[in-house]
Design a protein around this motif. Structure first.
Motif, short mmCIF file in Angstrom:
data_model
loop_
_atom_site.label_atom_id
_atom_site.label_comp_id
_atom_site.label_asym_id
_atom_site.label_seq_id
_atom_site.Cartn_x
_atom_site.Cartn_y
_atom_site.Cartn_z
N ASN A 127 -6.12 -0.76 10.14
CA ASN A 127 -4.79 -1.18 10.56
C ASN A 127 -4.95 -2.23 11.66
O ASN A 127 -5.48 -1.94 12.73
CB ASN A 127 -3.96 0.01 11.05
CG ASN A 127 -2.56 -0.43 11.44
OD1 ASN A 127 -2.31 -0.79 12.59
ND2 ASN A 127 -1.65 -0.48 10.48
N GLY A 128 -4.50 -3.44 11.34
CA GLY A 128 -4.68 -4.56 12.27
C GLY A 128 -3.84 -4.40 13.53
O GLY A 128 -4.28 -4.72 14.63
N THR A 129 -2.61 -3.91 13.35
CA THR A 129 -1.69 -3.79 14.49
C THR A 129 -2.28 -2.89 15.57
O THR A 129 -2.32 -3.25 16.75
CB THR A 129 -0.34 -3.21 14.01
OG1 THR A 129 0.19 -4.10 13.02
CG2 THR A 129 0.64 -3.04 15.14
N GLU B 163 4.22 -3.56 10.34
CA GLU B 163 5.11 -3.27 9.22
C GLU B 163 6.56 -3.44 9.68
O GLU B 163 6.85 -3.46 10.89
CB GLU B 163 4.91 -1.82 8.75
CG GLU B 163 3.54 -1.56 8.17
CD GLU B 163 3.23 -2.44 6.96
OE1 GLU B 163 3.97 -2.42 5.97
OE2 GLU B 163 2.23 -3.18 7.02
N ASP C 38 2.57 1.86 11.50
CA ASP C 38 1.30 1.42 12.09
C ASP C 38 0.86 2.40 13.18
O ASP C 38 -0.22 2.96 13.10
CB ASP C 38 1.45 0.01 12.70
CG ASP C 38 1.78 -1.04 11.65
OD1 ASP C 38 0.92 -1.32 10.83
OD2 ASP C 38 2.91 -1.59 11.69
N LYS D 127 0.82 -1.23 0.00
CA LYS D 127 0.00 0.00 0.00
C LYS D 127 0.84 1.26 0.00
O LYS D 127 0.42 2.29 -0.52
CB LYS D 127 -0.96 0.00 1.19
CG LYS D 127 -0.31 -0.17 2.53
CD LYS D 127 -0.25 -1.61 2.92
CE LYS D 127 0.52 -1.84 4.21
NZ LYS D 127 0.23 -3.13 4.79
N TYR E 275 1.93 -8.96 12.18
CA TYR E 275 0.92 -7.96 11.84
C TYR E 275 1.56 -6.62 11.46
O TYR E 275 1.05 -5.89 10.61
CB TYR E 275 -0.04 -7.68 13.00
CG TYR E 275 -0.79 -8.89 13.53
CD1 TYR E 275 -1.03 -10.01 12.74
CD2 TYR E 275 -1.28 -8.89 14.84
CE1 TYR E 275 -1.73 -11.10 13.25
CE2 TYR E 275 -1.98 -9.98 15.35
CZ TYR E 275 -2.19 -11.08 14.55
OH TYR E 275 -2.88 -12.15 15.06
N LYS F 208 -3.72 3.43 3.21
CA LYS F 208 -4.87 2.60 2.81
C LYS F 208 -6.10 3.46 2.52
O LYS F 208 -6.83 3.19 1.55
CB LYS F 208 -5.18 1.58 3.91
CG LYS F 208 -4.08 0.51 4.03
CD LYS F 208 -4.24 -0.27 5.32
CE LYS F 208 -3.26 -1.41 5.42
NZ LYS F 208 -3.23 -2.02 6.76
#
Ligand code: NAP
Ligand code: HSE
Length: 443
Positions: free
Chosen positions: A156-158, A187, A193, A102, A185, A202
Motif C-alpha cells: 500500500n503506497g499511501t 483510495e 488504506d 483490487k 495515492y 491485494k
C-alpha cells in the motif's frame, strides 16, 4: 488495425491511461493503434487534468461497455458496484477487460474468472497490485514452476508514504494523509488504506495466484496504521527496526485432501533495518517472493499514482492487443492459456488456518508501575507460557515521566500465537501492569 478502448473512469488512473494513449510517440508501436473511443465519468462538468474531446465523455457506463466501437473495456472507476456488474457485462458481450480494481477482484474474482472462462475472454489485473510494479504476470507465469513458501510485502503506497514521512520528518499523520490524497495515492475512501483493507485485498489476490486457489478475503486478519502510536515507531527505531505495514501470505501446511493451509495477514510490523523491505520508502512498494527452487525474488517500484498505475493498465491492454494482432483481428474464442484466472475451475482449495496455531515474532509495549521486580514477573509469565524472549527493555516514558510508571518493551522470538496470548492474559492480570499499550508483529 485500430483497437477501440472504452474507459470506465477518468480519475487518477483513467487520466494517466488517457495520457499514454494520447502520446504514443516513442512507445511500443501497438500503442499507436489504440484509440480512446468513449469514457464514462460521474460528473461531466468536472475540470479534468487532461484535454479530451468532450464528446467522448458520458455518464452512462453501460453505454460505454455496449458501444460497438469499444473493443477493450478498461475499468478504473473503483468501488464494488457498478464496477463488478460492468465487468460482467463486458465479459457477457465478449469484450476483454482490464481492471485496476483490487476491491472487486479480491471479492468477486472467482465469479469474474468463471464468467470470463465460459465466454473465452481475458480479464487482466496487473494494475490491481503494486501500482507500476509487474507482479501479477510474474506470479502467474514467470514463477509458475515454484513451490511458493511466502509472499510478503509493502503493498500500500499511501501508508508507506505516511510512515516514511512520519519517520523521516516527524510529520503529522493527518497532514501527510492529506498529501497522499492530493497526490492521487489514496483510495476514494482512505480508510481502506490506513485501516489495512486495501493491502488485504491485494494480498488476497497475490495469495490466490501464488497458491492457485481462492483465498477468502473476509477471513484475513487485518490491522492498519490508523492506531499506530508514534512512540512505537520511535522505540522500534532505537531497537534497530523500521515499522512497515506488511502483508504476508505463507503456506503452513497441506491438508489430507490437498487443501493448501495458509497464514495470511496484514499488520504494522517491525522490520529489521538490514532486511530488504526496510529500505522501501515513500510511495514505493516491494514484494518479496520466496519459492522453491528460485529462492528470494524481490519486486520493487512505485506502488500508486497516476503514471505508474497507468503503465500497468496499458501493459495489459497491449497484451490483449498483441493477441488480437496474432489471431488475425479476432479475439480468441477459447479460454486463453495466458491467464490462469480463466482456469479457475482447476484451482486448488485454500483455507486460512486458525490464527491461534500460527507462529510469529511479537513486539509488546507495556505500561507498568515503576517498581522492583516488574520485569522479572513479566519474564516469568512469558516463560511459563513457553514464550521465548529476544529482548526486554525499559524505556523512559515520554516527557521523562513522574516516576509512577515505566514503559517496558518486549520482543519475542517466533512463538505460537496461542502461547503468546496465554502469556499476555497472565501479564494483563499482574497488579503492576497498568496497560498493554501496543502489540505489533516483528519480522
Ligand atoms: P478516482 O480518482 O476516484 O477516479 C474514479 C473515476 O471513476 C472518476 O473519473 C469518476 O468520475 C469515475 N466514476 C466513479 N464512479 C462512477 C460511476 N458510477 N459512473 C461513471 N463514472 C464513475 O480513482 P482512481 O484513483 O483513479 O482509482 C481507480 C481504480 O484504480 C480504483 O479501483 C483504485 O483502487 C485503483 N487503483 C488506483 C491507484 C492509484 O494510485 N490511484 C493505483 C492502483 C489501483 P468523476 O471524475 O466524474 O467523479
Ligand atoms: N491506494 C492504493 C495505495 C493505490 O496507496 O497503494 C494503489 O493500489
Amino acid at each position: 488495425m485500430t483497437i477501440g478502448i472504452g474507459l470506465l473512469g477518468l480519475g487518477t488512473v483513467g487520466a494517466g491511461v488517457a495520457r499514454i494513449l494520447a502520446t504514443p510517440q516513442g512507445r511500443h508501436p501497438l500503442v499507436g493503434e489504440l484509440a480512446l473511443r468513449r469514457v464514462a465519468v460521474r460528473d461531466l462538468q468536472r475540470q479534468r487534468p487532461i484535454d479530451l474531446d468532450p464528446s467522448l465523455l458520458s455518464t452512462d457506463p453501460e453505454a460505454v461497455v455496449d458501444d460497438p466501437a469499444v473493443d477493450i473495456v478498461v475499468e478504473v472507476m473503483g468501488g464494488l458496484e457498478p464496477a463488478r456488474s460492468l465487468i460482467l457485462r463486458a465479459i457477457a458481450v465478449g469484450k476483454p477487460v482490464v481492471t485496476a480494481n483490487k476491491a472487486v477482484i479480491a471479492r468477486f474474482g472467482e465469479e469474474i474468472a468463471a464468467a470470463a472462462a465460459q465466454r473465452g475472454v481475458y480479464v487482466l489485473i496487473e494494475a490491481a497490485v503494486g501500482g507500476g510494479i509487474p507482479i501479477i504476470e510474474p506470479l502467474k507465469q514467470s514463477l509458475g514452476g515454484n513451490r511458493i513458501q511466502r509472499v510478503s510485502g509493502i503493498i500500500n503506497g499511501t501508508t508507506n508514504y505516511i510512515l516514511s514521512r512520519m519517520a523521516d520528518e516527524g510529520a503529522a499523520y493527518g497532514a501527510v494523509l492529506a498529501d497522499a490524497q492530493r497526490l492521487g495515492y489514496a483510495e476514494a475512501d482512505p480508510a481502506a488504506d490506513v485501516q489495512g483493507g486495501d493491502a488485504a485485498d491485494k494480498i488476497a489476490i497475490l495469495a490466490s495466484l501464488a497458491y492457485g486457489g481462492v483465498v477468502p478475503r473476509a477471513a484475513i486478519p487485518t490491522s492498519g496504521i490508523d492506531r499506530l502510536d508514534a512512540r512505537d515507531v520511535a522505540y522500534a527505531d532505537q531497537l534497530g527496526y523500521g515499522v512497515k505495514l506488511l502483508a504476508v501470505a505463507e503456506q503452513v501446511g497441506v491438508a489430507s485432501d490437498g487443501t493448501a493451509e495458509l497464514d495470511v495477514s496484514v499488520s504494522p510490523t517491525l522490520v529489521p533495518r538490514d532486511h530488504p523491505l526496510a529500505g522501501v520508502h515513500g510511495v514505493n512498494n516491494a514484494i518479496l517472493v520466496e519459492g522453491d527452487p528460485v529462492g528470494r525474488v524481490m519486486f520493487y517500484g512505485p506502488g500508486a499514482g497516476s503514471g505508474p498505475t497507468a503503465s500497468a493498465v496499458v501493459a495489459d491492454i497491449l497484451n490483449i492487443a498483441g493477441i488480437r494482432q496474432v489471431s488475425g483481428g479476432r479475439f480468441p474464442g477459447q479460454p486463453a492459456p495466458l491467464d490462469p484466472l480463466l482456469a479457475a475451475g482447476s484451482w486448488r482449495t485454500c483455507r486460512l488456518v486458525d490464527p491461534a496455531v500460527t507462529q510469529h515474532r511479537n513486539y509488546v509495549r507495556l505500561r507498568t508501575s515503576d517498581e522492583a521486580g516488574v520485569i522479572g514477573r513479566i519474564g516469568t509469565c512469558f516463560g511459563e507460557a513457553g514464550v521465548s524472549l529476544q529482548s526486554i527493555v525499559q524505556f523512559q516514558p515520554q516527557g521523562g515521566g513522574d516516576g509512577s510508571h515505566a514503559e517496558i518493551v518486549v520482543i519475542t522470538h517466533r512463538v505460537l500465537e496461542s502461547a503468546f496470548r496465554a502469556a499476555m492474559a497472565a501479564i494483563e492480570a499482574l497488579p503492576a501492569v497498568q496497560a498493554v499499550a501496543a502489540c505489533l508483529r516483528t519480522l
